[in-house]
Design a protein around this motif. Structure first.
Motif: not given
Length: 165
Positions: A44-64
């Motif tokens: 969240x701090x690194x990218x300046x995003x909300x909690x769910x946005x950070x979780x979504x980014x990890x979900x993309x990487x997990x799906x890959x």
């Protein structure tokens, strides 16, 4: 026609930008296989995003298949080869194939259950895909992690009982 400003060139959602940067870090070796990914708060701090946005980014990487998550522990980088691509020709080790059904308690192929096709694919050696093996291993890690946490709680309880006069 002049090019649009940088902020308007890429209209993808912020979670995709974060996933792209994290993917780049993984594939270039800045985050190595087995290392823990930054926490949601750090993302969240690194990218300046909300909690769910950070979780979504990890979900993309997990799906890959680039990362895996252990409940209560965090997300970790999965093994990948030097070229940055996951091996499509992966075959599970013989010890894993021999012990999979008794360890996970999955039904044999044809015995019913929702994962018949997955069990059949993982049980066959040459037809095993990396995604099937990773899914099975992820599930097994989750079970082992839960067992580990339970044992740790029991040990702490026993220590507390011993220390009481």
């Amino acid at each position: 026609m002049s090019p649009a400003p940088d902020s308007k060139q890429d209209r993808r959602p912020p979670y995709q930008h974060a996933a792209d940067e994290l993917r780049r870090d993984i594939l270039q070796g800045r985050i190595k296989p087995g290392e823990q990914m930054p926490s949601i708060r750090e993302l969240q701090e690194r990218f300046g995003v909300a909690n769910m946005t950070a979780r979504s980014a990890l979900n993309v990487l997990r799906d890959e298949g680039l990362i895996y998550t252990i409940h209560g522990r965090g997300s970790f980088v999965a093994d990948h080869n030097a070229g940055g691509e996951l091996s499509a020709n992966y075959t599970a080790p013989a010890w894993y194939l021999a012990n999979k059904d008794e360890k996970t308690g999955q039904a044999e192929p044809g015995e019913g259950g929702s994962d018949d096709t997955e069990a059949a694919g993982v049980a066959g050696d040459a037809g095993t895909t990396l995604a099937e093996v990773l899914t099975a291993l992820r599930d097994e890690i989750r079970v082992l992690s839960a067992d580990h946490q339970e044992l740790r709680r029991e040990v702490e309880e026993l220590k507390a009982q011993r220390s009481k006069p």
